[in-house]
Design an enzyme around this catalytic site. Structure first.
Site, PDB file in Angstrom:
ATOM      1  N   ASP A  83       0.852  -1.198   0.000  1.00 10.23           N
ATOM      2  CA  ASP A  83       0.000   0.000   0.000  1.00 10.23           C
ATOM      3  C   ASP A  83       0.889   1.249   0.000  1.00 10.23           C
ATOM      4  OD1 ASP A  83      -2.402   1.453   0.229  1.00 10.23           O
ATOM      5  OD2 ASP A  83      -2.327   1.427   2.421  1.00 10.23           O
ATOM      6  N   ASP A 105       3.198   4.891  -5.387  1.00  9.41           N
ATOM      7  CA  ASP A 105       2.470   6.150  -5.168  1.00  9.41           C
ATOM      8  C   ASP A 105       3.359   7.336  -5.549  1.00  9.41           C
ATOM      9  OD1 ASP A 105       1.042   8.319  -4.375  1.00  9.41           O
ATOM     10  OD2 ASP A 105       0.656   7.634  -2.327  1.00  9.41           O
TER      11      ASP A 105
HETATM   12  P1  13P Z   1      -8.822   5.098   5.506  1.00  3.69           P
HETATM   13  O1  13P Z   1      -7.907   5.958   6.327  1.00  3.69           O
HETATM   14  O2  13P Z   1     -10.044   5.844   5.091  1.00  3.69           O
HETATM   15  O3  13P Z   1      -9.143   3.806   6.151  1.00  3.69           O
HETATM   16  O4  13P Z   1      -8.041   4.764   4.136  1.00  3.69           O
HETATM   17  C1  13P Z   1      -7.087   3.722   4.086  1.00  3.69           C
HETATM   18  C2  13P Z   1      -6.310   3.724   2.824  1.00  3.69           C
HETATM   19  O5  13P Z   1      -6.611   4.360   1.839  1.00  3.69           O
HETATM   20  C3  13P Z   1      -5.104   2.873   2.803  1.00  3.69           C
HETATM   21  O6  13P Z   1      -4.377   3.032   1.637  1.00  3.69           O
HETATM   22  O1  G3H Z   2      -3.099   5.046   3.602  1.00  2.00           O
HETATM   23  C1  G3H Z   2      -2.477   4.813   4.633  1.00  2.00           C
HETATM   24  C2  G3H Z   2      -2.847   3.643   5.441  1.00  2.00           C
HETATM   25  O2  G3H Z   2      -3.900   3.960   6.305  1.00  2.00           O
HETATM   26  C3  G3H Z   2      -1.644   3.120   6.139  1.00  2.00           C
HETATM   27  O3  G3H Z   2      -1.288   3.925   7.196  1.00  2.00           O
HETATM   28  O4  G3H Z   2       1.125   4.384   6.792  1.00  2.00           O
HETATM   29  O5  G3H Z   2       0.121   4.595   9.090  1.00  2.00           O
HETATM   30  O6  G3H Z   2       0.450   2.352   8.067  1.00  2.00           O
HETATM   31  P1  G3H Z   2       0.193   3.828   7.841  1.00  2.00           P
HETATM   32 ZN    ZN Z   3      -4.433   4.992   0.830  1.00  2.13          ZN
END
Ligand code: 13P
Ligand code: G3H
Ligand code: ZN
Length: 308
Positions: A83, A105
């Protein structure tokens, strides 16, 4: 079932007009809660790992947890996804470490730099049969985000150009959502007209919605009733997410709601049972709270129950 890539998952979701939930994982209880929810709902699922989660738990631990999760229910298709990958190098390490999908990203870069970085990741990933999500447009926090300030939203023509130039497999778009628990100052509003134009220009192409937690007010209240200070939190209404899921959005990201559910449960336990100090005593209901939250998402928001 071994880990899968998102291709078939998203193709089925696109046609079936539902979305696959992408849930952030940071530790064993969260992985187990999500997997048990997916199993009970018979739903495909994406376990996503942020750079912060990787740093907190370590990639090797996370992958072993994911591996263990697969054996909980071999009938559930599972994708493991990076992510918000911040660099080519992190995407490469995740690809080499067995991730079946990565996000690069480059949304904070100039358009040309975002194209170049995304293309570099796509070339590496596709040679290894790994899926690439990219992002175009910026999701700002509510502090900076002015709802009428269109320039942070994804430009539809640029999205078409971006997908053509980079070959990315799915695209995260900015239509008014933001990360965290404070998404809107006033009424919740998403730019569905923009989403319609983007999906119309990219028919059959899977779009991704970040910042899609709904911040359930009963969970916020539970947190606050047991000493939390989560004031003025507001998320994306569930019906808006359902609407997005029938408009080409195949992946919906949720992290904040899992954090809230887990923390509310632990806060309650700590207040109600101050004499207890066995971590299992509070992590067991906390894990169940994650499971119940994710089951609710799968059933009422994603629409992916029974699609495994
Ligand atoms: P939320 O903060 O709305 O749960 O979004 C999570 C997200 O987009 C992780 O990439
Ligand atoms: O988009 C971000 C996610 O909520 C992950 O959050 O970077 O604190 O693990 P983090
Ligand atoms: Zn996100």
């Amino acid at each position: 079932m071994p880990l899968v890539g998102p291709r078939e998952m998203f193709a089925a979701a696109y046609t079936g007009q539902y979305a696959v939930g992408a849930f952030n994982v940071n530790n064993m209880e969260i992985v187990q809660g999500i997997m048990r929810a997916a199993s009970e709902e018979k739903s495909p699922v994406i376990l996503q790992v942020s750079a912060g989660a990787r740093k907190y738990a370590g990639q090797a631990y996370i992958m072993k947890l994911v591996e263990a999760a697969l054996s909980e229910d071999p009938t559930v298709p599972v994708v493991v996804h990076l992510d918000h990958g911040p660099s080519f190098e992190m995407c490469r390490d995740c690809i080499d470490g067995g991730f079946t999908s990565v996000m690069i990203d480059g949304s904070h870069l100039s358009y040309e730099e975002n194209v170049a970085l995304t293309k570099k990741v796509v070339d590496y990933a596709h040679a290894r049969n790994v899926w690439v999500e990219a992002e175009l447009g910026k999701l700002a926090g509510v502090e900076e985000h002015v709802q009428s300030d269109e320039h942070v939203y994804t430009d539809p023509d640029q999205a078409v150009d971006f997908v053509g130039k980079t070959g990315c497999d799915s695209l995260a778009i900015a239509i008014g959502t933001s990360h965290g628990a404070y998404k809107f100052k006033g009424d919740a509003k998403l730019d569905f007209e923009r989403l319609e134009v983007i999906s119309g220009k990219l028919p059959g192409y899977p779009l991704v919605l970040h910042g899609a937690s709904s911040v359930p007010q009963d969970i916020v209240a539970l947190c606050n009733n047991y000493g939390g200070q989560v004031g003025g939190a507001k998320g994306v209404p569930e019906e808006m997410l359902r609407k997005a899921a029938v408009m080409g959005v195949c992946k919906i990201n949720v992290d904040t709601d899992i954090r809230l559910a887990l923390t509310a449960s632990i806060r309650r336990f700590m207040t109600e049972c101050p004499d207890q100090f066995d971590p299992r005593s509070y992590l067991t209901p906390a894990r169940d709270a994650v499971k119940n939250m994710v089951k609710h998402k799968i059933h009422n928001v994603m629409g992916s129950s029974g699609k495994a």
